[in-house]
Scaffold this active site. Structure first.
Site, PDB file in Angstrom:
ATOM      1  N   THR A 169       0.793  -1.114   0.070  1.00  0.00           N
ATOM      2  CA  THR A 169       0.150  -0.066  -0.153  1.00  0.00           C
ATOM      3  C   THR A 169       0.924   1.151  -0.076  1.00  0.00           C
ATOM      4  O   THR A 169       1.128   1.586  -1.020  1.00  0.00           O
ATOM      5  CB  THR A 169      -1.001   0.123   1.156  1.00  0.00           C
ATOM      6  OG1 THR A 169      -0.326  -0.246   2.468  1.00  0.00           O
ATOM      7  CG2 THR A 169      -2.084  -1.051   1.056  1.00  0.00           C
ATOM      8  N   LYS A 203       4.205  -6.949   3.942  1.00  0.00           N
ATOM      9  CA  LYS A 203       3.809  -5.704   3.819  1.00  0.00           C
ATOM     10  C   LYS A 203       3.638  -4.761   5.074  1.00  0.00           C
ATOM     11  O   LYS A 203       3.076  -5.410   6.332  1.00  0.00           O
ATOM     12  CB  LYS A 203       2.638  -5.357   2.933  1.00  0.00           C
ATOM     13  CG  LYS A 203       1.671  -5.694   3.259  1.00  0.00           C
ATOM     14  CD  LYS A 203       0.596  -4.783   4.212  1.00  0.00           C
ATOM     15  CE  LYS A 203       0.572  -3.677   3.474  1.00  0.00           C
ATOM     16  NZ  LYS A 203      -0.244  -2.745   4.345  1.00  0.00           N
ATOM     17  N   THR A 254      -0.922  -2.773  10.379  1.00  0.00           N
ATOM     18  CA  THR A 254      -1.267  -2.944   9.288  1.00  0.00           C
ATOM     19  C   THR A 254      -0.045  -3.641   8.659  1.00  0.00           C
ATOM     20  O   THR A 254       0.469  -3.219   7.815  1.00  0.00           O
ATOM     21  CB  THR A 254      -1.494  -1.586   8.624  1.00  0.00           C
ATOM     22  OG1 THR A 254      -2.590  -0.950   9.471  1.00  0.00           O
ATOM     23  CG2 THR A 254      -2.274  -1.936   7.058  1.00  0.00           C
ATOM     24  N   GLU A 313       5.910   4.689   7.356  1.00  0.00           N
ATOM     25  CA  GLU A 313       5.681   5.893   6.643  1.00  0.00           C
ATOM     26  C   GLU A 313       6.455   7.363   6.949  1.00  0.00           C
ATOM     27  O   GLU A 313       6.353   7.649   7.982  1.00  0.00           O
ATOM     28  CB  GLU A 313       4.005   6.312   6.628  1.00  0.00           C
ATOM     29  CG  GLU A 313       3.374   5.093   6.127  1.00  0.00           C
ATOM     30  CD  GLU A 313       1.907   5.395   6.620  1.00  0.00           C
ATOM     31  OE1 GLU A 313       1.066   4.486   5.778  1.00  0.00           O
ATOM     32  OE2 GLU A 313       1.378   5.759   7.189  1.00  0.00           O
ATOM     33  N   ASN A 328      -0.508  10.798   5.849  1.00  0.00           N
ATOM     34  CA  ASN A 328      -1.761  10.318   6.584  1.00  0.00           C
ATOM     35  C   ASN A 328      -2.719  11.240   6.537  1.00  0.00           C
ATOM     36  O   ASN A 328      -3.940  11.111   6.716  1.00  0.00           O
ATOM     37  CB  ASN A 328      -1.355   9.519   7.879  1.00  0.00           C
ATOM     38  CG  ASN A 328      -0.694   8.423   7.921  1.00  0.00           C
ATOM     39  OD1 ASN A 328      -1.289   7.436   7.567  1.00  0.00           O
ATOM     40  ND2 ASN A 328       0.623   8.192   7.948  1.00  0.00           N
ATOM     41  N   THR A 380      -6.831  10.546  -0.622  1.00  0.00           N
ATOM     42  CA  THR A 380      -6.748  11.285  -1.637  1.00  0.00           C
ATOM     43  C   THR A 380      -5.670  11.289  -2.421  1.00  0.00           C
ATOM     44  O   THR A 380      -5.600  11.822  -3.532  1.00  0.00           O
ATOM     45  CB  THR A 380      -7.398  12.752  -1.135  1.00  0.00           C
ATOM     46  OG1 THR A 380      -6.391  13.074  -0.194  1.00  0.00           O
ATOM     47  CG2 THR A 380      -8.652  12.732  -0.707  1.00  0.00           C
TER      48      THR A 380
END
Length: 409
Positions: free
Chosen positions: A159, A185, A196, A282, A404, A409
């Site tokens: 992702t 992942k 996640t 991230e 985040n 979007t």
């Protein structure tokens, strides 16, 4: 938790879920995402002994609840299908039915029984699965399986990850070569217990079902459950292991004379994947490792390590290369573990910054230079025992907020 030595097993320069005998895989773009691969399929040539661990979040995706029930009923699988871009979580009765359809159509395309297939989804929560492109993709994936398809499978589950996470090792058991491979992942919503994250481990070793389940549970506690990026635990997390026995070794359990060698190699694979997830947090710029030594019990060491690794203040200090050791001590103190803070020493890399719970005069520039590196180790010595534990995470950066703040979007 001891560190796995490279002499225990041979770490291959390349490899993943299809390196072990009898596994094929593929990954492709089905249309769930706009462009990137979003559907992966992994298949064993024969039924495999299987085990799984799943998210502790009370809010759970349909794939989690269905896989867990399936493995409780019978510990065997032959295929795993995974999609990214859509978590199929919090989607009600329709989501449950879509997960069942995803499983049934995969089984049909492969000529297997429904309960031979596990399913996994990752991505945006609360949006129904786009079933038409997903099902068309499953049909296509079933015709493109290849032993060389492990990389495509690893890519299809990503992702916000910046790259694939794969590993493979080999060792000799009963005179035959046994291979263990894996792919994972994970980048955001990463926190013990699990995150996640999806991880799939394959081996051609023959393993007794109950022993494999115990090994996975213990290994997960020592690896995947000791990583954090942002303190969020997700709805879809799982680790699945398939052992198809095609290497031809004697069936492994805790009584086998080489069980410890296999267990160490298995943990190496999981530890490597867990570290890769932490490193790829991230917006992260560095891997952060917290080691707690000289603890009365491994449990106490683990609790403290996970508290320090999860501290936003520690993570931001590491990002800013600020040797703010007080944040480390504070995070140990609120962990809930019982220890004497007046005996505690703290190191940033090799630089000792605190002794007996108090600060030392140290070379700030040396500590700063170390913190500017891409792998930072913070060590806490409790000086109250002989047990140790490690936890893994990353720094917390401006980019984490940027990613985040606009995830959908």
């Amino acid at each position: 938790m001891k560190t796995i030595e490279k002499t225990t097993c041979t770490v291959l320069s390349a490899g993943g879920v299809t390196t072990a005998q009898g596994f094929k895989a593929t990954g492709l773009h089905s249309g769930i995402k706009k462009k990137r691969k979003d559907l992966g399929l992994l298949v064993s040539a024969v039924p495999a002994v299987a085990a799984g661990v799943f998210t502790t979040n009370l809010v759970r995706a349909a794939c989690v609840t269905q896989n867990e029930a399936q493995l409780l009923a019978q510990p065997y699988l032959q295929a795993i299908v995974v999609n990214s871009g859509n978590a199929n979580a919090c989607t009600g009765v329709q989501g449950d039915q879509d997960a069942k359809t995803m499983r049934a159509e995969t089984a049909k395309a492969l000529g297997l029984a429904d309960d031979a297939v596990a399913i996994a989804s990752t991505g945006v929560i609360g949006v129904p699965l786009p079933m038409a492109p997903l099902l068309a993709g499953i049909g296509q994936a079933a015709t493109t399986l290849a032993q060389a398809g492990g990389d495509f499978f690893a890519e299809a589950m990503l992702t916000t990850d910046t790259g694939k996470k794969e590993v493979a090792v080999q060792l000799l058991l009963d005179g035959v070569t046994v291979t263990i491979g894996g792919a994972a992942k994970g980048s955001g919503m990463i926190h013990p217990n699990m995150a996640t994250m999806l991880a799939f481990v394959t081996t051609d070793a023959a393993v007794e079902p109950a022993a494999l389940k115990r090994l996975l549970s213990r290994t997960t506690d020592q690896t995947y459950n000791r990583i954090t990026v942002d303190g969020d635990t997700s709805t879809n997390d799982m680790v699945l292991v398939l052992a198809n026995g095609m290497a031809g070794n004697d069936t492994l359990d805790e009584t086998h004379p080489q069980w410890t060698e296999f267990a160490d190699a298995f943990r190496y694979v999981s530890e490597k994947l867990a570290k890769d997830i932490a490193r790829d947090g991230e917006g992260a710029t560095k891997l952060l490792e917290v080691v707690v030594n000289s603890a009365p019990t491994e449990g106490i060491a683990s609790v403290i390590a996970k508290s320090v690794i999860g501290s936003s203040l520690v993570k931001t200090a590491v990002f800013g290369a600020d040797a703010n050791w007080g944040r480390i001590l504070a995070a140990a103190g609120y962990s809930g573990a019982q220890f004497d803070p007046n005996l505690l020493d703290i190191y940033i890399g090799s630089v000792q910054v605190a002794q007996n719970g108090m600060g030392l005069v140290f070379d700030e520039e040396t500590a700063r230079e170390y913190l500017l590196g891409d792998h930072v180790v913070l060590t806490v010595n409790l000086n109250q025992g002989e047990e140790t534990a490690s936890a893994y995470g990353c720094d917390l950066t401006y980019d984490y907020v940027r990613i985040n703040a606009s995830y959908r979007t």
